[in-house]
Each structure stands twice: as structure tokens, then as C-alpha cells.
Design a protein around this motif. Structure first.
Motif, PDB file in Angstrom:
ATOM      1  N   SER A  65      -2.454  10.757  -3.827  1.00 10.25           N
ATOM      2  CA  SER A  65      -2.035  10.113  -2.576  1.00 10.25           C
ATOM      3  C   SER A  65      -1.260  11.136  -1.759  1.00 10.25           C
ATOM      4  CB  SER A  65      -1.160   8.901  -2.857  1.00 10.25           C
ATOM      5  OG  SER A  65      -1.872   7.921  -3.576  1.00 10.25           O
ATOM      6  N   GLN A 115       2.234   4.677   0.797  1.00 10.61           N
ATOM      7  CA  GLN A 115       2.134   5.541   1.969  1.00 10.61           C
ATOM      8  C   GLN A 115       3.256   6.572   1.948  1.00 10.61           C
ATOM      9  OE1 GLN A 115       2.231   3.480   5.737  1.00 10.61           O
ATOM     10  NE2 GLN A 115       1.518   5.251   6.876  1.00 10.61           N
ATOM     11  N   GLN A 175       0.851  -1.191   0.000  1.00 10.75           N
ATOM     12  CA  GLN A 175       0.000   0.000   0.000  1.00 10.75           C
ATOM     13  C   GLN A 175       0.886   1.239   0.000  1.00 10.75           C
ATOM     14  OE1 GLN A 175      -2.757   0.134   3.224  1.00 10.75           O
ATOM     15  NE2 GLN A 175      -3.578   2.142   2.655  1.00 10.75           N
ATOM     16  N   GLY A 211       0.382  12.448   2.177  1.00  9.98           N
ATOM     17  CA  GLY A 211       0.807  12.147   3.525  1.00  9.98           C
ATOM     18  C   GLY A 211      -0.114  12.804   4.532  1.00  9.98           C
ATOM     19  N   GLN A 212       0.189  12.605   5.818  1.00 12.66           N
ATOM     20  CA  GLN A 212      -0.672  13.142   6.869  1.00 12.66           C
ATOM     21  C   GLN A 212      -0.334  14.596   7.201  1.00 12.66           C
ATOM     22  OE1 GLN A 212       2.067  11.520   7.474  1.00 12.66           O
ATOM     23  NE2 GLN A 212       3.039  12.776   9.066  1.00 12.66           N
TER      24      GLN A 212
END
Length: 125
Positions: free
Chosen positions: A114, A3, A1, A116-117
Motif C-alpha cells: 500500500s 490510505q 480503507q 501513498g501518492q
């Protein structure tokens, strides 16, 4: 996945510097362009910089040109954003992201799929 994890944010005085990191896991960054963005409270997400997969193309927003430098280390699966001469108005959450078309470098958040946080950057004395 796929990330992405950002790090390196923090509190810095006006005129100071920080280096943000964007570490990838679950995939190899080698073939992907990566973009950096920021979002301040109550404001839209803003594109700052993008680097192509071999690192040949490096784009910058006018607001950061000459002060920010994007780079990548494919061996470490990481992209960096060196930020110098930071200003209080640049306080925001900073994000890295992978484009929907993996090779496409853009400053538009809508082109990226996609994320990141984020990592908080606070510029204050």
C-alpha cells in the motif's frame, strides 16, 4: 480503507533540509512497519528507510545514513522522514508505504503493498 498521504516536499537548496510526513487514515499505524522510498525520473524506486511498529528498529540505506532520520508518532498516526544535507541528485518523488506483511521492515519495494501518492522533492539552487 487504508490510505497514506505524504506531505512536506518542495524546493530546497543543496545542503538544505526537509521533513516529510506520512499520515495514515482508515487504519491505525500502531502495529505497522512503514517504509520510505523515492523514485527519480527514469530510475527504479529506491528504499530509503524503514521503521518497525514500536519504532525500535530503524533501517537506512547507505546513501542516506547519517543524514536522514525516520520517526513515528502513533498518537498522530504519522511517520516522518527528516532529511538533512540534501543533494541535487536526490531530486525525486518520495513515497511512504505499508509492507504486505504488516510487521516486516524491508528496503525492497516489492515487499510493500500500500503506497501513498508521493510528494515531490526538488533539490536545486
Amino acid at each position: 480503507q487504508l490510505q497514506l498521504v505524504e506531505s512536506g516536499g518542495g524546493l530546497v537548496q543543496p545542503g538544505g533540509s526537509l521533513r516529510l510526513s506520512c499520515a495514515a487514515s482508515g487504519f491505525t499505524l500502531d502495529y505497522y512497519a512503514i517504509g520510505w522510498f523515492r523514485q527519480a525520473p527514469g530510475k527504479e524506486r529506491e528504499g530509503l528507510s524503514c521503521i518497525s511498529s514500536p519504532g525500535v528498529i530503524r533501517n537506512y540505506a547507505d546513501s542516506v545514513k547519517g543524514r536522514f532520520t525516520i520517526s513515528r508518532d502513533n498518537a498522530k498516526n504519522t511517520v516522518y522522514l527528516q532529511m538533512n544535507n540534501l543533494k541535487p541528485e536526490e531530486t525525486a518523488v518520495y513515497y511512504c508505504a505499508v509492507p504486505k506483511e504488516y510487521w516486516y521492515c524491508s528496503g525492497r519495494p516489492a515487499d510493500f503493498g500500500s503506497w501513498g501518492q508521493g510528494t515531490q522533492v526538488t533539490v536545486s539552487s
